[in-house]
Scaffold this active site. Structure first.
Site, PDB file in Angstrom:
ATOM      1  N   LYS A 272      19.105   7.322 -20.413  1.00  0.00           N
ATOM      2  CA  LYS A 272      18.083   6.346 -20.044  1.00  0.00           C
ATOM      3  C   LYS A 272      18.512   5.574 -18.794  1.00  0.00           C
ATOM      4  CE  LYS A 272      17.276   3.079 -23.165  1.00  0.00           C
ATOM      5  NZ  LYS A 272      17.269   1.651 -22.748  1.00  0.00           N
TER       6      LYS A 272
ATOM      7  N   ASP B 253      26.461  -2.182 -25.662  1.00  0.00           N
ATOM      8  CA  ASP B 253      25.511  -1.403 -26.457  1.00  0.00           C
ATOM      9  C   ASP B 253      26.192  -0.603 -27.563  1.00  0.00           C
ATOM     10  OD1 ASP B 253      23.347  -2.331 -25.065  1.00  0.00           O
ATOM     11  OD2 ASP B 253      23.158  -0.582 -23.761  1.00  0.00           O
TER      12      ASP B 253
ATOM     13  N   ARG C 208      16.935   4.611 -12.899  1.00  0.00           N
ATOM     14  CA  ARG C 208      17.354   4.513 -11.504  1.00  0.00           C
ATOM     15  C   ARG C 208      16.803   5.671 -10.664  1.00  0.00           C
ATOM     16  NH1 ARG C 208      20.583   2.078 -14.945  1.00  0.00           N
ATOM     17  NH2 ARG C 208      21.915   0.336 -14.337  1.00  0.00           N
TER      18      ARG C 208
ATOM     19  N   SER D  56      24.308  -7.176 -15.695  1.00  0.00           N
ATOM     20  CA  SER D  56      24.545  -6.291 -14.547  1.00  0.00           C
ATOM     21  C   SER D  56      23.236  -5.781 -13.964  1.00  0.00           C
ATOM     22  CB  SER D  56      25.418  -5.106 -14.972  1.00  0.00           C
ATOM     23  OG  SER D  56      24.724  -4.268 -15.892  1.00  0.00           O
TER      24      SER D  56
END
Length: 397
Positions: A20, A279, A25, A141
């Site tokens: 993902k 995560d 991106r 981030s």
């Protein structure tokens, strides 16, 4: 949708789903290169990936109201991008999305020519100017990644100056890798990044296998049988590749060949720093539930601002299965034991759904996950893959 799970022996192999992180991106870079924004994930998609692709398609059609769904990446990447393109836009979202912190990103955008207003939707107006962008790196981030993709479009040169250490650095490394494949030059410095203006996006990139979602099945093998995952890049910059180190610390049997095979073994408590890979915390907590002794997961503060408060929801998941845990604000401590089947709500968090399913695979008795449809955010076919390995899950009616 409620899912009932019975414990059982797990054995088999599967192909890793597309990452993902890369898909978001690459979709944006494709759009900026004048291509179809689709990241080329073949027959796989998820709500988060669809949110980014749909927003970019709507943008190409001249629409100015864009729906980010529940995707934090979509929202935080589009805010700088739309600001760089210039104009007036409205961004909507679902669930907790618009309540997640973006004040630091709004602040730097406001300082460079863009006004923002957050009510029931987020409204932005104006066009970014080049210059020095002083921003914290310890909140998300995604702020930095969004700026890195947007600032090359501006007429002048810019700098991103980090006022704090950068958390989740591997996600920024993914951004830099993808940008380089599209011909965008970014210079890393001691203070942050230098970005030349007037750059053109051109090139292509592929979406590699997802270490983050593969981690669920690796832990599944470690506690309930044997699972081999194919299609992962061992040289990947994805931070969640750290799952291999975590499994090794716990004493799991890991074999690396054409795929990565993880087999059930006696597990021991371990210590893990979640600073760069937050995560992984819910599934690492599952691994700790089956490990003898007390596991410590450090640097968990940022988990509170995810799809759910993942410190709270991870502890609720453990409690539902009879596993003791405690939290001092910075570290989560988990006492391994013998999980018992329980009832756990997803809290509308895809990672809690998948972690609960893995935890239930070895628990005594049946388990029930309520509101399990949240899994579609990142892995709509999770339960199909889970069952293909010998797992027993079915929709409760």
């Amino acid at each position: 949708m409620d899912i009932k799970i019975k414990n059982g022996r797990i054995c088999g192999s599967l192909q890793a789903i597309p990452s993902k992180s890369y898909a978001h991106r690459i979709s944006i870079c494709n759009f900026l290169a004048g291509k179809n924004p689709s990241a080329g994930c073949l027959n796989f998609s998820s709500k988060d990936i669809e949110a980014t692709e749909n927003c970019l398609r709507d943008l190409s059609l001249g629409k100015t109201r864009l729906d980010c769904g529940e995707s934090g990446s979509t929202l935080r990447f589009l805010l700088p991008l739309l600001s760089a393109l210039g104009g007036e836009f409205e961004l909507t979202g679902k669930g907790r999305l618009l309540d997640r912190p973006n004040e630091e990103l709004f602040r730097v955008l406001n300082q460079h020519g863009v006004t923002s207003l957050k009510e029931e939707v987020i409204k932005i107006k104006g066009k970014l100017t080049a210059g020095d962008y002083l921003i914290r790196g310890d909140i998300s981030s995604q702020y930095v990644s969004g700026l890195l993709m947007a600032l090359p479009l501006l007429e002048g040169d810019s700098k991103i100056i980090l006022s704090t250490p950068l958390a989740s650095r591997p996600y920024v490394d993914i951004t830099l890798e993808v940008l380089a494949l599209y011909g965008i030059e970014i210079i890393s410095t001691d203070f942050g990044f230098m970005i030349k203006g007037n750059q053109k996006y051109q090139g292509s990139a592929r979406v590699e296998g997802d270490w983050s979602n593969s981690a669920f099945f690796m832990v599944l093998g470690a506690i309930s049988g044997e699972v081999e995952v194919f299609g992962l890049n061992l040289d990947s910059v994805q931070g969640d590749k750290q799952i291999l180190d975590i499994l090794s610390l716990a004493g799991a049997k890991v074999e690396i060949g054409k795929g990565i095979k993880v087999s059930q073994s006696k597990l021991k408590a371990f210590c893990y720093d979640a600073q760069d890979c937050p995560d992984l915390v819910p599934i690492t907590a599952v691994l700790a539930s089956y490990a003898e002794g007390e596991t410590v997961i450090k640097n968990i503060e940022r988990l509170k601002i995810k799809e759910s408060d993942r410190v709270q929801t991870t502890q609720a998941m453990l409690e539902a299965f009879g596993i003791e845990s405690s939290c001092d604000g910075n570290a989560l401590k988990i006492k391994g034991g013998k999980p018992k089947g329980g009832i756990i709500d997803s809290f509308n968090d895809h990672r809690i759904v998948m972690s609960s399913a893995v935890l239930a695979s070895g628990a005594k008795g049946e388990s029930l996950i309520t509101n399990a449809q949240a899994v579609s955010k990142s892995y709509p076919t999770f339960f199909e893959d889970y069952n293909s390995l010998g797992g027993v899950s079915y929709e409760e009616r």
